[in-house]
Design an enzyme around this catalytic site. Structure first.
Site, mmCIF file in Angstrom:
data_model
loop_
_atom_site.group_PDB
_atom_site.id
_atom_site.type_symbol
_atom_site.label_atom_id
_atom_site.label_comp_id
_atom_site.label_asym_id
_atom_site.label_seq_id
_atom_site.Cartn_x
_atom_site.Cartn_y
_atom_site.Cartn_z
ATOM 1 N N LEU A 1 -4.036 -4.933 -5.157
ATOM 2 C CA LEU A 1 -2.777 -4.094 -4.859
ATOM 3 C C LEU A 1 -1.640 -4.890 -4.347
ATOM 4 O O LEU A 1 -1.633 -5.500 -3.194
ATOM 5 C CB LEU A 1 -3.429 -3.120 -3.920
ATOM 6 C CG LEU A 1 -2.511 -1.825 -3.799
ATOM 7 C CD1 LEU A 1 -2.006 -0.933 -4.861
ATOM 8 C CD2 LEU A 1 -2.803 -1.117 -2.634
ATOM 9 N N ASP A 2 -0.405 -4.429 -5.043
ATOM 10 C CA ASP A 2 0.772 -5.230 -4.664
ATOM 11 C C ASP A 2 0.773 -6.436 -4.201
ATOM 12 O O ASP A 2 1.639 -7.216 -3.322
ATOM 13 C CB ASP A 2 1.024 -4.238 -3.145
ATOM 14 C CG ASP A 2 1.391 -2.847 -3.476
ATOM 15 O OD1 ASP A 2 1.699 -2.354 -4.535
ATOM 16 O OD2 ASP A 2 1.195 -1.884 -2.596
ATOM 17 N N ASP A 3 -0.049 -7.373 -4.966
ATOM 18 C CA ASP A 3 0.029 -8.776 -4.658
ATOM 19 C C ASP A 3 0.316 -9.461 -5.992
ATOM 20 O O ASP A 3 0.326 -10.794 -5.549
ATOM 21 C CB ASP A 3 -1.574 -8.983 -4.320
ATOM 22 C CG ASP A 3 -1.721 -10.317 -3.668
ATOM 23 O OD1 ASP A 3 -1.307 -10.388 -2.624
ATOM 24 O OD2 ASP A 3 -2.423 -11.351 -4.377
ATOM 25 N N GLY B 1 0.871 -1.266 -0.144
ATOM 26 C CA GLY B 1 -0.050 -0.033 -0.106
ATOM 27 C C GLY B 1 0.774 1.208 0.114
ATOM 28 O O GLY B 1 2.097 1.357 -0.376
#
Lengths: 286, 286, 286, 286
Positions: free
Chosen positions: C229-231, C203
């Site tokens: 997100l960011d995964d 995040g």
């Protein structure tokens, strides 16, 4: 310039930042015939806290009295101070479970003279290292932990540890969570090695978590144990590169060297009085 | 605690080690209303030399006079001191040949505000970066070097550099050896980037040498240029892992990032007055 | 043995592991007069998946037909295959916000010939790099994003990107979350650089998070953007050591070099067809 | 897919590069019912040499015969081949002097099961590890070396080593130069750990040399011993950052961890048949 280690004092200080603190303390040492050998300081400008580590050769005859006087002087400046005396041999106990590489690494560093300390005892919930401890002449205490007896086991561990009080305890891959009560009763720092680059992969089986996430680096973190799992102030971290070729067993194998290096470095700093804790952070004067 | 950068003085000191030097200098600053923000020191116990970097907010009205007074005080303690004034904008010139990655890296750091400085000019024996320099508004000076005109070329370079005196010169992959006479006449530090982990692979074509030797790491070294090729005091070094899969062109490509990182770090430290030279060594207070 | 790059085919394969797959495919290439230059393979033994990258000089006259024949052969073995033709110049677009160091780094690598590709365009929600793009001759598209117009802006971005279709998109510190719809409509890989060692500090403001947690390493992660997100699957990660001396601005500064190195490496691998994705992981044949 | 390790063959091949070599050998394995588990290859395009490591589960009943057949097939392709049988337990001897950290590190890795091998014996010119060897049940041979008896001592060492032939010998900080005659008579690879990043600081007291030169990195190099001191093919190298704060004793201490990590990695690769030597270089299929 021969180093007279027998006159060497080491102070760790922290407190509200104020103008002139460096001048006052170094002046105090100088006026009493001391000679500063190393000094390192840090200001956390956001929090307004001053930190310092000073190592000096004292001119005083009674070093214990000199240390007490220094602490008074520091207190007068609003600073908390710890002062290590040259004749104090620091000691720690080790708690270890089934994986013994960190245990062996610490003990060999101690045996080879790399660590200037005593190892006062070893606690394990397995008997894997019993014979090694006997060989090294280190008291060994085995505990059997089950769901029902945790409080009682922790009491026995406390009694074992308190027979020969230690400066700190090292969890060298000890796979049991220590209760807040135990940590409080123990009353000394506890250094843990967690096998991930915290805060990634908190909790159990971090190499399995790392493999599932497909990371390209695995890590190890030495931190102070607190009541919150894997959340205490971080002392040291390192990582090593991995690839898709590494399955969980090879991550575990590769991580072992990392765990040894990171934990032994944290222990070395602890023994040399290089770490100050504030809140959830550390200042390490390495 | 707002940082009043306009009152900030930075001193670099060195001289024969003596008892009480820390106390005296910090006392001097304190008595004159200064506040030490950072201080770092080092004792070379073999050589008996003391080194210090002090950053303080001065209480004085005339900072130039205060800096001069500090240098006097330090001289009285047997110390050589350099003091940087807050209104001095440091400047450097770049010398570059055919490989321009370090040039671009330095200029972009300057443009983005990462480096607080001026770039006073660029000298090259090629015209590759002429247009870039025009775009950035940096004076550009091209030289044509052949076997016969080295002394004359160096004289022209000196004149170009001396039109707008610089604090130091950066050889950003400048593939010509500078004569001892040039270095002496220049009279300021010259930082060079050598594309090997010195002292391995001194001289030309270090990536070719590294490939021939079959090393598993390649490196880069930022050092001060002296009259002896690749022999000056080392400021910074780093390495990167390579394998049998890397041929010379891929070593060259991989090394470029290393050269940029290592050189720009050395330049940053130089700009921030963090480097002291003694003999063939450096103290870097990073 | 001169390398005839104009005959070079590169295949990326994956599918259920089966006995003899290496022999069959290398036999197929050999029988048709091809010569394998590089081959790398991996078996995920837990999942039973086989992965391979083969680079070979084809003996065929019609390389497009040969690539199609290879894909048929691979399909007959149950494998998905991608084959890159030597005359295809890969291209990507860049999306960037206020921090432009990754943008400049990518463009300079392209300009210097380090990246063999086209940069088809740049999208930004700021106009910081407009002039640079004009200088480089790269189409530039500025968007103004507010709470209400995200869908419309994404539609305009799509139209801009689709005028000159790209092989992939690079988010070079683009500080807007892309919608799942946008990613789906785009239909090509999107490489993002996240400024932490994921999965730590997912995040926003990861350097602030890192500072608050007191970590001793900061990292950067290049990964494929997904709807979460960011995964997405991690391509590359690296870290750099920090200490209590680093405040948030110095973490940001130190992290910049890391971000550039990690992102440009991921882009280089993408351009060279070295990455295979499966589930949430990547196989990188570097 | 259970891994039937009892059927696993590992081949290391090298020879003049030729078209189709990968196809032929993988075809040969496939036709005889084998299944390739890992395969890695390298072409030195300058020298025109092909290298390969293949690990496969053989379908053959008589593995020794299968290995011999493979070697014949490889020879028919102009390749030298080594094939490791699954029931062969590799073994090595250790030679060590006064510094025993590498000795302990190797033995603990063996004891913990990290190394799948036997340690056939230990030779030392000191008796420091005699008792440890007795504890571990490893034959120990002490030699007394002086200026006059080198040839005789080496003969006794050879007889000790040849009582229980080894696959290779590890010089774990053995501070005596081995004669070319000894190396020749021994007839197996000898892995040495040198405590610098070769080719920097060849010869004696490399940490003293490093300190005098003021380097910012110290290193360790595992290489094959040859008749020329510190000149043999490099297997593995690593470095660690140092600063002006490190005197020679602290370099020595810091270097120890590096030496252990680098040497044990080289030994692990040797045990797993991952290293091919050609000229003064190695190919390491890690």
């Amino acid at each position: 310039m021969p180093v007279k280690k027998e006159k060497r004092l080491i102070a760790l200080l922290s407190g509200p930042d104020r103008r002139g603190i460096v001048a006052r303390l170094s002046g105090w040492i100088y006026e009493r015939g001391g000679n500063i050998i190393h000094a390192d300081q840090h200001r956390d400008q956001e929090e307004g806290i001053f930190f310092q580590r000073i190592e000096w050769d004292s001119g005083a005859g009674d070093l214990a009295a000199e240390a007490a006087a220094f602490k008074d002087e520091a207190a007068g400046q609003g600073m908390d101070a710890f002062v290590a005396l040259p004749d104090h041999v620091p000691s720690f106990a080790i708690m270890v479970s089934r994986f013994t590489h960190c245990f062996h690494d610490l003990v060999l560093r101690w045996k080879s003279g790399e660590f200037s300390c005593r190892i006062s005892g070893v606690i394990s919930n397995h008997d894997t290292v019993r014979r090694d401890c006997e060989g090294y002449g280190i008291p060994f205490h085995q505990v059997s932990i089950d769901a029902d007896n945790k409080a009682e086991v922790e009491n026995r561990q406390l009694r074992f540890l308190q027979r020969d009080p230690v400066d700190f305890v090292v969890l060298a891959r000890y796979m049991q969570v220590l209760s807040p009560e135990f940590l409080r009763a123990l009353g000394c720092p506890v250094i843990n090695i967690h096998h991930s680059f915290l805060p990634a992969f908190v909790g159990g089986r971090p190499y399995h978590q790392a493999h599932a996430r497909g990371v390209k680096l695995i890590g190890a973190t030495a931190h102070y144990a607190t009541a919150v799992l894997d959340d205490g102030p971080i002392i040291h971290q390192d990582v090593v590169r991995v690839s898709h070729r590494h399955n969980v067993p090879s991550l575990i194998r590769k991580g072992r060297d990392l765990e040894k290096i990171v934990l032994s470095q944290a222990v070395a700093w602890q023994l040399e009085h290089r770490i100050l804790v504030y809140g959830r952070k550390t200042v390490v004067f390495d």
